[in-house]
Write an enzyme that holds these catalytic residues in place. Structure first.
Site, short mmCIF file in Angstrom:
data_model
loop_
_atom_site.label_atom_id
_atom_site.label_comp_id
_atom_site.label_asym_id
_atom_site.label_seq_id
_atom_site.Cartn_x
_atom_site.Cartn_y
_atom_site.Cartn_z
N ASP A 254 0.81 -1.22 0.00
CA ASP A 254 0.00 0.00 0.00
C ASP A 254 0.84 1.27 0.00
O ASP A 254 0.44 2.30 0.56
CB ASP A 254 -0.96 0.02 1.22
CG ASP A 254 -1.86 -1.20 1.23
OD1 ASP A 254 -2.22 -1.68 0.14
OD2 ASP A 254 -2.17 -1.70 2.33
N LYS B 71 1.77 2.10 -5.10
CA LYS B 71 2.34 1.52 -6.33
C LYS B 71 1.45 1.80 -7.54
O LYS B 71 1.93 2.14 -8.61
CB LYS B 71 2.54 0.00 -6.17
CG LYS B 71 3.50 -0.38 -5.05
CD LYS B 71 3.59 -1.88 -4.86
CE LYS B 71 2.35 -2.51 -4.30
NZ LYS B 71 2.02 -2.12 -2.91
N GLY C 17 -4.51 -4.45 -3.77
CA GLY C 17 -5.51 -3.43 -4.09
C GLY C 17 -4.73 -2.19 -4.49
O GLY C 17 -4.11 -1.55 -3.64
N HIS C 18 -4.68 -1.90 -5.79
CA HIS C 18 -3.89 -0.77 -6.28
C HIS C 18 -4.85 0.32 -6.76
O HIS C 18 -5.65 0.10 -7.66
CB HIS C 18 -2.96 -1.23 -7.42
CG HIS C 18 -1.94 -2.24 -6.97
ND1 HIS C 18 -1.03 -2.82 -7.81
CD2 HIS C 18 -1.69 -2.74 -5.74
CE1 HIS C 18 -0.27 -3.66 -7.10
NE2 HIS C 18 -0.66 -3.63 -5.86
N GLN D 85 2.01 -6.11 -3.11
CA GLN D 85 2.45 -6.18 -1.72
C GLN D 85 3.75 -5.37 -1.53
O GLN D 85 3.98 -4.43 -2.26
CB GLN D 85 2.63 -7.63 -1.25
CG GLN D 85 1.32 -8.40 -1.08
CD GLN D 85 0.77 -8.96 -2.37
OE1 GLN D 85 1.46 -9.65 -3.11
NE2 GLN D 85 -0.49 -8.69 -2.66
P1 GDP Z 1 -0.79 0.28 -3.55
O1 GDP Z 1 -1.39 -0.99 -3.06
O2 GDP Z 1 0.66 0.36 -3.28
O3 GDP Z 1 -1.12 0.57 -4.99
O4 GDP Z 1 -1.46 1.44 -2.69
P2 GDP Z 1 -3.02 1.58 -2.32
O5 GDP Z 1 -3.77 1.96 -3.53
O6 GDP Z 1 -3.49 0.37 -1.57
O7 GDP Z 1 -2.96 2.73 -1.25
C1 GDP Z 1 -2.44 3.99 -1.55
C2 GDP Z 1 -3.53 5.05 -1.28
O8 GDP Z 1 -2.95 6.33 -1.21
C3 GDP Z 1 -4.56 5.13 -2.40
O9 GDP Z 1 -5.79 5.49 -1.84
C4 GDP Z 1 -4.02 6.25 -3.29
O10 GDP Z 1 -5.06 6.91 -4.02
C5 GDP Z 1 -3.43 7.15 -2.26
N1 GDP Z 1 -2.25 7.92 -2.70
C6 GDP Z 1 -1.26 7.54 -3.55
N2 GDP Z 1 -0.29 8.49 -3.60
C7 GDP Z 1 -0.70 9.47 -2.76
C8 GDP Z 1 -0.11 10.71 -2.34
O11 GDP Z 1 0.99 11.08 -2.73
N3 GDP Z 1 -0.80 11.45 -1.42
C9 GDP Z 1 -2.00 11.06 -0.93
N4 GDP Z 1 -2.59 11.85 -0.03
N5 GDP Z 1 -2.59 9.90 -1.31
C10 GDP Z 1 -1.94 9.13 -2.19
P1 IMO Z 2 -0.90 -4.26 -2.17
O1 IMO Z 2 -0.44 -4.83 -3.48
C1 IMO Z 2 -0.94 -4.62 2.19
C2 IMO Z 2 -1.06 -8.66 3.84
C3 IMO Z 2 -2.33 -9.10 4.56
C4 IMO Z 2 -1.74 -10.04 5.58
C5 IMO Z 2 -0.62 -10.74 4.80
C6 IMO Z 2 -0.99 -12.10 4.23
O2 IMO Z 2 -2.19 -3.53 -2.25
O3 IMO Z 2 0.19 -3.46 -1.54
P2 IMO Z 2 -2.51 -12.86 2.19
O4 IMO Z 2 -3.97 -12.64 1.92
O5 IMO Z 2 -1.61 -12.33 1.14
O6 IMO Z 2 -2.21 -14.28 2.55
O7 IMO Z 2 -2.23 -12.01 3.54
O8 IMO Z 2 -0.27 -9.86 3.76
N1 IMO Z 2 -1.27 -8.18 2.46
C7 IMO Z 2 -1.19 -6.88 2.11
N2 IMO Z 2 -1.00 -5.78 2.87
N3 IMO Z 2 -1.05 -4.49 0.85
C8 IMO Z 2 -1.22 -5.60 0.09
O9 IMO Z 2 -1.20 -5.56 -1.27
C9 IMO Z 2 -1.34 -6.87 0.71
N4 IMO Z 2 -1.54 -8.12 0.28
C10 IMO Z 2 -1.47 -8.92 1.35
O10 IMO Z 2 -2.97 -8.00 5.17
O11 IMO Z 2 -1.15 -9.32 6.63
MG MG Z 3 -2.91 -1.68 -1.81
#
Ligand code: GDP
Ligand code: IMO
Ligand code: MG
Length: 436
Positions: free
Chosen positions: A13, A16, A40-41, A225
């Site tokens: 998270d 990415k 979840g991207h 991840q």
């Molecule tokens: P990922 O799994 O690495 O793709 O990240 P996620 O999408 O799970 O979580 C990142 C969250 O931060 C999302 O809700 C993005 O829309 C948000 N986000 C990404 N870059 C920025 C930033 O520079 N500032 C803020 N405030 N939010 C951001």
């Molecule tokens: P993105 O790509 C954050 C965490 C779960 C749990 C552990 C194992 O959005 O960054 P699993 O279901 O993979 O067996 O769970 O890994 N986890 C993540 N945490 N971002 C993710 O993906 C994750 N995918 C799995 O919360 O702790």
């Molecule tokens: Mg994510």
């Protein structure tokens, strides 16, 4: 030809999805190489928000090819849902823009049932998985009984494997976990239906990618991840079941390490973690709450609140090395606005002694106290700043200190969730070209 691997350097998270979306402009292909719909991207385009679990985050750009590599575990129901939702929203209109590896393993309903039963049985020691069946699907792959996408498309093979695997897993569900058994007929019907829908996307991704490399195309490998959730290098057992580090791109896509030019590490300006496991810089005070609120730190897959804490240079030095990070994209810097004093963890104290470096041992990590360095914060709204020089002085000092501690350059800075809210210090694809 420029091939770049993008990986999360913390616990996932990091942002990415947003960075992949931006770099897709410079790429011809975008490839997922591990994980599944535990990811979840999030991408924000104008007023629209997209969350991708399986399809690469480059899919919104027409003329680019998205590949789901052999290292991914595919839940066909989720894949079809994503395809249909994209089409409904006016994207992904050309079916040739997606390739699903015939060698990828399929997530079955009994994988999800096992994931849920195991977590329940672990009680307070649960990992906090996403309950998407990721671990059990990778177990089946390692034990050589998994169902691959190519098996799903071959009715005879699929029936035989399903019957065998389901009989074995049902016995396990019933006798070990006292959980409900699953019925063959329903699963068969459902998955035979999925096979018909996804067949047109299926191909050998290794062959396809090696042809593209020969044609000197630019490839962006999209990690899911983060490095500390890696099955080998993460905080085991509180990890996921795949290799999330950059090395996983070669095995998970079937490309040679020789074809890789650059590794981009995505680092959030602070740290978050979802699920269980040690977290040395975790904050349970009002600053932690503030980071969660201002950063909207709720899981894009499960909606769970993310645990929040200060940036941890000890873990980042480790993940920089394991991944071979050439440059960093620092995200969510805007979230630190208004915090008077910003801390960076520069050491771990264990039993009164400073440790040499990071350790993956949950027991040791659980007993570590963070040693902090304190920097002055910044108050200015930075969310519309487009150039590094225009950032407040204290924000620049924070970034320079991160570079110094990690021995790596910060090449992109994200100051908001939109595409436009990005400071491009140096486009990694341009950097690769300039070196060739
Ligand atoms: P990922 O799994 O690495 O793709 O990240 P996620 O999408 O799970 O979580 C990142 C969250 O931060 C999302 O809700 C993005 O829309 C948000 N986000 C990404 N870059 C920025 C930033 O520079 N500032 C803020 N405030 N939010 C951001
Ligand atoms: P993105 O790509 C954050 C965490 C779960 C749990 C552990 C194992 O959005 O960054 P699993 O279901 O993979 O067996 O769970 O890994 N986890 C993540 N945490 N971002 C993710 O993906 C994750 N995918 C799995 O919360 O702790
Ligand atoms: Mg994510």
């Amino acid at each position: 030809m420029s091939n770049l691997i993008l990986v999360g350097a913390q616990w996932g998270d990091e942002g990415k999805g947003k960075i992949v979306d931006i770099l897709t402009r410079s790429a011809d292909l975008i490839v997922r190489f591990q994980g599944g719909n535990n990811a979840g991207h999030t991408l924000v385009v104008g007023d629209e928000k997209f969350v991708f679990h399986l399809i690469p985050s480059g899919i919104l750009h027409s003329g680019k090819i998205s590949v789901i590599g052999n290292g991914v575990v595919v839940d066909p129901a989720v894949l079809i849902e994503e395809i249909q939702s994209l089409k409904k929203r006016g994207y992904f209109l050309d079916d040739s823009a997606l390739i699903v590896s015939s060698d990828a393993h399929v997530i079955m309903p009994y994988h999800k049932a096992l994931d849920i039963a195991r977590e329940k049985a672990r009680g307070s020691k649960k990992i906090g998985t996403t309950k998407r069946g990721i671990g059990p699907a990778y177990e089946d792959k390692a034990s050589r009984r998994g169902i691959r996408v190519e098996d799903l498309l071959d009715d005879e093979v699929f029936k035989e494997k399903l019957l065998h695997n389901l009989t074995e897993t049902n016995s396990y569900l019933k006798n070990v976990y006292n959980a409900d058994e699953l019925e063959y007929d329903g699963i068969y019907e459902q998955y035979a239906g999925y096979a018909k829908v996804i067949a047109k996307y299926v191909a050998s991704s290794q062959t396809f990618l090696s042809e593209q490399i020969d044609k000197k195309k630019n490839i962006l490998f999209e990690g899911a991840q983060g490095a500390l959730l890696d099955i080998d290098h993460g905080t085991f057992p509180y990890v996921t079941s795949s290799n999330t580090v950059s090395g996983g791109a070669c095995t998970g896509a079937g490309v040679s390490p020789r074809s890789i030019d650059y590794v981009l590490g995505i680092v959030k300006a602070y740290t978050t973690r979802v699920g269980g496991g040690p977290f040395v810089t975790e904050l349970s005070d009002d600053i932690g709450e503030r980071l969660q609120k201002e950063g909207a730190e709720y899981g894009a897959t499960t909606g769970r609140a993310r645990r929040c804490g200060w940036l941890d240079a000890v873990q980042l030095k480790f993940t920089t090395r394991v991944n071979g990070i050439d440059g960093i994209a620092l995200t969510k810097l805007d979230v630190l606005t208004g915090i008077k004093k910003i801390k960076i963890c520069t050491g771990y104290k264990h039993n009164g002694k400073i440790l040499d470096g990071f350790t993956t041992s949950p027991k040791i990590l659980g007993g570590c106290e963070p040693v902090y360095e304190e920097l002055d914060g910044f108050d200015e709204d930075i969310s519309e700043i487009k150039e590094f020089d225009k950032l407040p002085e204290n924000a620049k000092i924070y970034i320079r200190r991160i570079q110094e501690l990690l021995g790596t350059r910060v090449v992109m800075i994200s100051v908001g969730c939109k595409r436009s809210q990005t400071i491009m210090v140096e486009n990694p694809f341009d950097f690769i070209s300039s070196k060739k």
